[in-house]
Design a protein around this motif. Structure first.
Motif: not given
Ligand SMILES: Cc1cc2nc3c(=O)[nH]c(=O)nc-3n(C[C@H](O)[C@H](O)[C@H](O)COP(=O)(O)OP(=O)(O)OC[C@H]3O[C@@H](n4cnc5c(N)ncnc54)[C@H](O)[C@@H]3O)c2cc1C
Ligand SMILES: Nc1ncnc2c1ncn2[C@@H]1O[C@H](COP(=O)(O)O)[C@@H](O)[C@H]1O
Lengths: 255, 293
Positions: B179-181, B204-206, B237-239, B241-244, B256-258
């Protein structure tokens, strides 16, 4: 170019969907409705064309209950030019496609963009079915549309790359994703959308064959609940890594 | 019940889902497996050839894999023949003169059991039907795609440099997603090395695919792929609902998340509150050792 997007209103992606007590439907009271995500991508894709060429007209249509009007309003607020509603409380998927085919015949768009699937029935049927009824070819799950001499180039993501197909117009594609994120409605967009007329008619009065195979829902359930499990925290990084690998091998048996 | 299975190949090998479908069809009764021979999938040439076969064989059920192309072909076939259709089912049973299917709905947030009248067309999620070890490849009849029906022109394949030696995401038994992390595409070797140590695919996450760090085809979730591996590892990955929605049915989930309050920990079987840059290399080493013993 005129682009028509058939869209569906579905529970917003943030809704925690709950099953109704009878176990045959979801609880719809109090939930937020939105344009189905892939239809939103289709709208964004069409609006990007309009940004590039201001003569582009973007129209949306939906077949659904009265509340679907809000989804059309949302599409207008994003920047679509026209919207129309075909009212029906429930319709067989093939009948929906037939009603849409009639709208296509009447409004004569050059390009029809459907979502690849609607986030309620998760079927992905109506787009290909509409192309079938119209006797048009279609390209599935596209991520890009490029106007070219004599038609459009449609890009679709496949394992390992993109296939590029040239389609004559009028044509139809189902959309997987747009290049940019769907835009938010702007304030002037919202104001303008409020003033737009949204013509409405009933599917039953369209003279289309309303029959077609459907399914019967026997039961619905949420995916099995998962509780949070163990947080591993004893020791330094290396020790925790060891504990996790060992647990996955010996306890969870997935290594 | 008489079933027609539509085979798909990856390279020269039948896809695993084809073997799964053939096994299911055999269980339901008479099974015929056909493969549509054509240079590449295109809806009209494929549906025209298949519809002709279905009209002459009159199977009660046509089964396709719920792959990118399989889902598309199945929908168009069902529309052409006016047959009942269910997409991406995860289970299938005969029920008298009809068929019962388990069907994900609401972006996978609900599992429905539906009854379809026969004749029907169904696409089945890869990996949903258990396959006995050593299941034999079925006899496959080839039919030619009807190229006279084609109205499209293939222009080119713009290849991306993805690694083809890894298993595909929807069929993988292990998935490691970033994920973005992870902070940027330059750090993806961490995800890949762990995936390789586990013999899995990369997801990957979105947030990541939207940023263009990874191709769309790797996205897991509501608007990405639904995966049900034995092991799903979520890194940074933050978790949401759309990822879950795309991965909660995995057998075992590791996160694994900090951030100790990240939502992903609410559904993870094993959680580690740590910096991915520190923890993942150590974990990859530990996995290699655990697998070597
Ligand atoms: C209509 C719609 C459909 C969607 N469909 C999807 C989909 O299919 N799949 C999907 O994934 N999302 C989807 N999303 C997006 C979803 O809402 C989230 O925005 C997305 O999943 C966030 O991705 P992320 O967890 O990578 O990023 P973030 O939410 O930014 O989370 C990053 C996480 O990384 C952690 N982190 C940061 N640095 C570190 C480090 N050094 N070590 C450990 N942890 C760290 C943070 O604590 C945080 O929890 C959709 C949204 C909408 C509105
Ligand atoms: N009731 C409807 N009204 C308008 N368009 C629809 C409707 N149902 C489905 N569609 C279109 O068809 C696509 C696939 O829907 P579905 O077959 O329900 O998964 C959607 O993304 C829409 O573009």
């Amino acid at each position: 170019m005129k682009i028509l997007i058939p869209l569906k209103q579905v529970p917003d992606s943030t809704v925690r969907v709950k099953v109704a007590p009878d176990g045959k439907a979801i609880v719809t009271e109090g939930i937020t409705w939105s344009i189905s995500p892939y239809d939103e991508y289709a709208i964004e894709m069409a609006l990007e064309r309009k940004d590039a060429d201001a003569s582009t007209v973007v129209a949306v249509v939906t077949v659904g209950p009265a509340r679907s009007r809000d989804a059309l309003r949302q599409a207008l607020a994003m920047g679509c030019d026209e919207a129309s509603l075909v009212t029906a409380d429930a319709a067989a998927p093939l009948a929906v496609a037939r009603a849409l085919a009639k709208v296509v015949e009447e409004t004569k768009p050059d390009l029809v963009l459907c979502g690849k699937q609607a986030s309620d029935d998760d079927q992905g049927f109506v787009g290909p079915a509409l192309a079938e009824i119209l006797g048009w070819p279609h390209v599935a799950t596209i991520t890009k549309v490029v106007p070219v001499e004599g038609g459009v180039e449609l890009w679709r993501e496949v394992e390992g790359g993109h296939e590029v197909w040239k389609a004559p117009l009028p044509g139809l594609a189902t959309v997987h994703k747009s290049e940019k994120e769907p835009r938010y409605p702007s304030l002037p967009g919202i104001m303008k959308a409020k003033k737009k007329e949204i013509p409405e008619r009933a599917l039953a009065a369209m003279g289309v064959d309303a029959s077609g195979p459907t399914w019967t829902i026997l039961s619905m359930e949420p995916p099995p609940a998962r509780g949070g499990g163990k947080i591993l925290k004893d020791g330094d990084t290396k020790q925790i890594a060891e504990q996790l690998a060992t647990a996955l091998r010996d306890e969870a048996k997935v290594l | 019940m008489k079933t027609l299975v539509v085979a798909e190949r990856k390279g020269t090998e039948l896809r695993r889902v084809t073997l799964e479908l053939a096994a299911k069809a055999g269980e339901l009764g008479d099974a015929t497996v056909v493969e549509i021979a054509g240079e590449r999938y295109s809806p009209l040439p494929f549906v025209s050839a298949l519809a002709k076969k279905v009209e002459s064989e009159k199977p009660d059920l046509v089964l396709l894999g719920a792959t990118l192309n399989g889902r598309d072909l199945a929908a168009r076939l069902a529309a052409r023949l006016g047959r009942a259709y269910a997409a991406d089912v995860t289970g299938l049973r005969a029920a008298g003169t009809s068929l019962e299917a388990d069907k994900p709905m609401y972006a996978g947030k609900v599992r429905a059991r539906v009854r379809l009248d026969l004749p029907a067309v169904v696409s089945v999620r890869p990996g949903a039907i258990p396959l006995n070890a050593g299941a034999e490849a079925p006899q496959v009849q080839k039919i030619d795609a009807d190229t006279s029906a084609e109205k499209l022109t293939f222009v080119k394949l713009a290849a991306t440099a993805t690694d083809t030696k890894r298993v595909s995401l929807s069929e993988a038994r292990v998935v490691v997603s970033g994920g973005r992390g992870l902070k940027g595409p330059e750090n993806w070797h961490l995800v890949e090395e762990l995936a390789d140590a586990l013999g899995g695919a990369v997801g990957a996450s979105r947030a990541v695919t939207d940023a263009g760090w990874r191709p769309n085809e790797e996205q897991v979730g509501q608007t990405g792929k639904t995966v049900t591996p034995d092991l799903y590892v979520a890194l940074g990955i933050s978790g949401a609902i759309q990822h879950l929605a795309g991965m909660t049915s995995s057998k075992v989930i590791v996160a694994v998340n900090k951030d100790p309050d990240a939502d992903i920990f609410k559904i993870a079987d094993y959680g580690v509150v740590a910096d991915v840059f520190e923890f993942v290399p150590a974990f990859t080493d530990a996995v290699k050792r655990a697998r070597a013993q």
